[in-house]
Design a protein around this motif. Structure first.
Motif, PDB file in Angstrom:
ATOM      1  N   CYS A   1       0.839  -1.190   0.000  1.00  0.00           N
ATOM      2  CA  CYS A   1       0.000   0.000   0.000  1.00  0.00           C
ATOM      3  C   CYS A   1       0.870   1.233   0.000  1.00  0.00           C
ATOM      4  O   CYS A   1       1.899   1.291   0.659  1.00  0.00           O
ATOM      5  CB  CYS A   1      -0.907  -0.010   1.220  1.00  0.00           C
TER       6      CYS A   1
ATOM      7  N   LYS B   1       7.506   0.847   7.676  1.00  0.00           N
ATOM      8  CA  LYS B   1       6.140   0.507   7.287  1.00  0.00           C
ATOM      9  C   LYS B   1       5.148   1.447   7.967  1.00  0.00           C
ATOM     10  O   LYS B   1       5.371   1.893   9.087  1.00  0.00           O
ATOM     11  CB  LYS B   1       5.805  -0.933   7.703  1.00  0.00           C
TER      12      LYS B   1
ATOM     13  N   LEU C   1       0.395 -11.421   6.044  1.00  0.00           N
ATOM     14  CA  LEU C   1      -0.328 -10.264   5.532  1.00  0.00           C
ATOM     15  C   LEU C   1       0.508  -8.998   5.642  1.00  0.00           C
ATOM     16  O   LEU C   1       0.509  -8.150   4.737  1.00  0.00           O
ATOM     17  CB  LEU C   1      -1.644 -10.104   6.300  1.00  0.00           C
ATOM     18  N   GLU C   2       1.261  -8.866   6.723  1.00  0.00           N
ATOM     19  CA  GLU C   2       2.121  -7.700   6.873  1.00  0.00           C
ATOM     20  C   GLU C   2       3.222  -7.692   5.809  1.00  0.00           C
ATOM     21  O   GLU C   2       3.539  -6.648   5.235  1.00  0.00           O
ATOM     22  CB  GLU C   2       2.735  -7.671   8.274  1.00  0.00           C
TER      23      GLU C   2
ATOM     24  N   THR D   1       1.444  -6.672   2.433  1.00  0.00           N
ATOM     25  CA  THR D   1       0.842  -5.347   2.304  1.00  0.00           C
ATOM     26  C   THR D   1       1.808  -4.223   2.644  1.00  0.00           C
ATOM     27  O   THR D   1       1.581  -3.078   2.251  1.00  0.00           O
ATOM     28  CB  THR D   1      -0.381  -5.212   3.234  1.00  0.00           C
TER      29      THR D   1
ATOM     30  N   ILE E   1       2.124  -3.078   5.586  1.00  0.00           N
ATOM     31  CA  ILE E   1       1.478  -2.316   6.669  1.00  0.00           C
ATOM     32  C   ILE E   1       1.601  -3.110   7.964  1.00  0.00           C
ATOM     33  O   ILE E   1       1.308  -4.308   8.001  1.00  0.00           O
ATOM     34  CB  ILE E   1      -0.001  -2.038   6.353  1.00  0.00           C
TER      35      ILE E   1
ATOM     36  N   ILE F   1       0.290  -3.614  11.810  1.00  0.00           N
ATOM     37  CA  ILE F   1      -0.844  -3.332  12.692  1.00  0.00           C
ATOM     38  C   ILE F   1      -0.388  -3.436  14.135  1.00  0.00           C
ATOM     39  O   ILE F   1       0.184  -4.440  14.557  1.00  0.00           O
ATOM     40  CB  ILE F   1      -2.009  -4.319  12.450  1.00  0.00           C
TER      41      ILE F   1
ATOM     42  N   GLU G   1      -5.306   3.766   2.858  1.00  0.00           N
ATOM     43  CA  GLU G   1      -4.384   2.672   3.109  1.00  0.00           C
ATOM     44  C   GLU G   1      -5.061   1.572   3.943  1.00  0.00           C
ATOM     45  O   GLU G   1      -4.843   0.373   3.716  1.00  0.00           O
ATOM     46  CB  GLU G   1      -3.133   3.174   3.835  1.00  0.00           C
ATOM     47  N   THR G   2      -5.886   2.000   4.903  1.00  0.00           N
ATOM     48  CA  THR G   2      -6.622   1.016   5.712  1.00  0.00           C
ATOM     49  C   THR G   2      -7.557   0.203   4.833  1.00  0.00           C
ATOM     50  O   THR G   2      -7.650  -1.029   4.966  1.00  0.00           O
ATOM     51  CB  THR G   2      -7.417   1.723   6.823  1.00  0.00           C
TER      52      THR G   2
ATOM     53  N   LYS H   1      -7.235  -0.457   1.699  1.00  0.00           N
ATOM     54  CA  LYS H   1      -6.444  -1.379   0.880  1.00  0.00           C
ATOM     55  C   LYS H   1      -6.017  -2.603   1.694  1.00  0.00           C
ATOM     56  O   LYS H   1      -6.002  -3.727   1.186  1.00  0.00           O
ATOM     57  CB  LYS H   1      -5.215  -0.661   0.320  1.00  0.00           C
ATOM     58  N   TRP H   2      -5.671  -2.371   2.965  1.00  0.00           N
ATOM     59  CA  TRP H   2      -5.323  -3.509   3.833  1.00  0.00           C
ATOM     60  C   TRP H   2      -6.530  -4.421   4.031  1.00  0.00           C
ATOM     61  O   TRP H   2      -6.418  -5.646   3.936  1.00  0.00           O
ATOM     62  CB  TRP H   2      -4.823  -2.986   5.184  1.00  0.00           C
TER      63      TRP H   2
ATOM     64  N   ALA I   1      -7.303  -6.650   1.118  1.00  0.00           N
ATOM     65  CA  ALA I   1      -6.494  -7.871   1.033  1.00  0.00           C
ATOM     66  C   ALA I   1      -7.204  -9.041   1.701  1.00  0.00           C
ATOM     67  O   ALA I   1      -7.040 -10.194   1.289  1.00  0.00           O
ATOM     68  CB  ALA I   1      -5.130  -7.639   1.688  1.00  0.00           C
TER      69      ALA I   1
END
Length: 530
Positions: free
Chosen positions: A27, A40, A66-67, A70, A72, A74, A360-361, A363-364, A367
């Motif tokens: 993202c 990130k 996932l991190e 992406t 990103i 969390i 961006e959120t 887009k996450w 996914a």
């Protein structure tokens, strides 16, 4: 005896297409300053999880992958399920908002009130502009866009969607399957009961003839948990008429919304349960016990008949218990009441107004709606060398294949490894992106063979998104109405007198707002079936 035989499951489903492996682009950044970890973007999420799961969701392999994909990170504030709602509400009330609430557990009233108060933001523009995976789902199954759209035209939350079967045969059509101890039937030379009278005789035999052979009167002929849900005994009510379900709502074949607990058949069903109580056939703890108590006795195989979604979670996936078919009642009719549940949770995730990176959120979150990712979110993942896996990945076919559970309770494995947030699994994904889990395929087969042929109702109550004004009235009425009916039902189970008190009971239902409740529910139904 008329014992139900479980069919062998096929080893594979037809492959309807070649799936691609999960590829997610990183993202982009934002003009806003952002916290970062290793370069990130970092977002702060509030969530909940099972006590069986890691305290830090980032320790789950699904989120680690996932991190990586992406870009990103969390930062989670995670609470166990039992305290989450309280902590979530305190965070909102204090104004100390996270960027998003994941696995939020919000109902429709919550969503509309939070939107009205400016706590959460509308999502439809983000969906259309930045969420191609989710938009594809809504294009493929447009009924879901309608169901997640509030009366004011906005979408305020990301849903969880899981399709397993359709129409009468969908997996949610009956939640409280009745499981009967066939070893005890065999021991006592009894046939599978086919009527309510035969069931009563079977339960008396379970109580008096020592079917477990230990010389003690420790058998529990019938047990249940006395609250709406999969462990309630209200499956039996359908033998007396329209039946009962968790929301006390059924729809007749001519489209009339009916409150189940005011139906004559309901009264007759309650009388039957009292007969069982009077004979000492019902677990004395049924009206107070919780899941853990219910489970402990089930694992010891003390029950003659009990109720739950899947016997594997209570008495194990063995041949001791089998599904009891629906019973003919006094009229000779057999009926199975359909629940109004579908595989949709509207309020699974929200983005708050404090979020400085909504694109961006989004887009996450998008996914999570990629097919292979959704499958893992829902059930668990593959390639974890630290614990049991739910899947193996067929890289050539780009498909996740369910592994044998090997005796593990499916609910426990999912709680440890899945992430339970927003996702979408459509029926067309089976055989393309994933196999159907053995327990679900087995349950759907039982549904089709045993339950569907006896479902008289052609209609169910839809997933109506009421206005905040309608929800205010429904909530105000239901608080007293449902509490009253459940209290009276429990009293009647134990003490009888339903016949003598029925007239006064119906009057009290009206005093508590039943007719207004029916009017609102009927209007919602009519809007949704136009």
């Amino acid at each position: 005896m008329k014992k139900l035989k479980r069919k062998k499951l096929g080893k594979s489903l037809a492959i309807s297409g070649l799936a691609t492996l999960l590829i997610l682009s990183g993202c982009g950044g934002s003009d806003e300053p952002a916290d970062s970890q290793d370069g990130k973007l970092t977002l702060n999420f509030l969530t909940q999880s099972s006590p069986l799961a890691p305290a830090d969701p980032n320790d789950k392999l699904i989120f680690k992958r996932l991190e990586e994909k992406t870009g990103i990170h969390i930062q989670w504030k995670n609470y166990t399920n039992d305290v989450f709602a309280e902590k979530r509400n305190l965070a909102v009330a204090s104004g100390d908002l996270p960027d998003a609430i994941f696995d939020a557990g919000y109902g429709d009233y919550d969503l509309l009130k939070l939107a009205k108060d400016g706590v959460i933001i509308p999502l439809e523009d983000l969906i259309d502009s930045h969420m191609p995976n989710f938009k594809k789902v809504l294009d493929q199954a447009p009924e879901y866009r309608s169901m997640i759209t509030a009366p004011d035209g906005h979408i305020y939350s990301f849903p969880w969607i899981e399709e397993l079967g359709s129409d009468k045969g969908r997996i949610q059509s009956v939640d409280n399957f009745p499981w009967i101890n066939v070893e005890w039937l065999d021991k006592l030379g009894l046939d599978m009961p086919t009527t309510t009278d035969e069931l009563k005789e079977v339960l008396i035999a379970f109580k008096t003839q020592d079917p477990n052979g230990n010389g003690k009167a420790d058998e529990i002929p019938l047990s249940f948990i006395n609250k709406p849900g999969g462990e309630d005994l209200t499956f039996l009510f359908a033998s007396f008429g329209l039946g009962e379900n968790w929301d006390h709502t059924v729809v007749t074949n001519d489209g009339k919304v009916v409150f189940t607990a005011a139906d004559e058949g309901y009264k007759e069903a309650v009388k039957f349960i009292h007969e069982l109580y009077k004979e000492g056939l019902v677990d004395i703890e049924a009206t107070q016990q919780d899941w853990n108590t219910y489970l402990a006795k089930g694992k010891d195989h003390r029950y003659g008949l009990y109720f739950t979604w899947d016997k594997a979670n209570i008495t194990g996936m063995n041949d001791t218990y089998e599904l009891m078919p629906p019973l003919a009642g006094p009229s000779g009719e057999i009926n199975v009441t359909r629940t109004n549940g579908i595989g949709l949770d509207r309020g699974r995730m929200v983005i708050t107004s404090s979020n400085k990176h909504p694109e961006e959120t989004a887009k996450w979150v998008d996914a999570l709606y990629e097919p292979l990712q959704s499958v893992q979110n829902n059930w668990g993942t593959y390639g974890d060398d630290t614990q049991q896996n739910i899947f193996e990945l067929d890289e050539e076919k780009g498909m996740l294949k369910h592994l044998p559970l090997e005796g593990t309770a499916p609910v426990e494995l999912r709680q440890k490894t899945s992430v339970a947030g927003p996702l979408a699994i459509l029926d067309e994904y089976y055989g393309k992106y994933t196999t159907m889990p053995d327990d679900a395929a087995w349950r759907l087969e039982l549904m089709e063979d045993v339950m569907v042929p006896h479902m008289k109702a052609e209609n169910t109550y839809p997933k109506v998104f009421f206005s905040i004004e309608e929800l205010d009235r429904l909530s105000a009425i239901e608080t007293d109405l449902f509490a009253y009916l459940e209290r009276m039902r429990t009293e009647w189970y134990q003490n009888g007198k339903v016949e003598e008190q029925w007239g006064a009971y119906l009057q009290e239902l009206d005093r508590l707002g039943l007719q207004e409740w029916l009017s609102i529910k009927q209007a919602g139904y009519d809007r949704n079936v136009k």
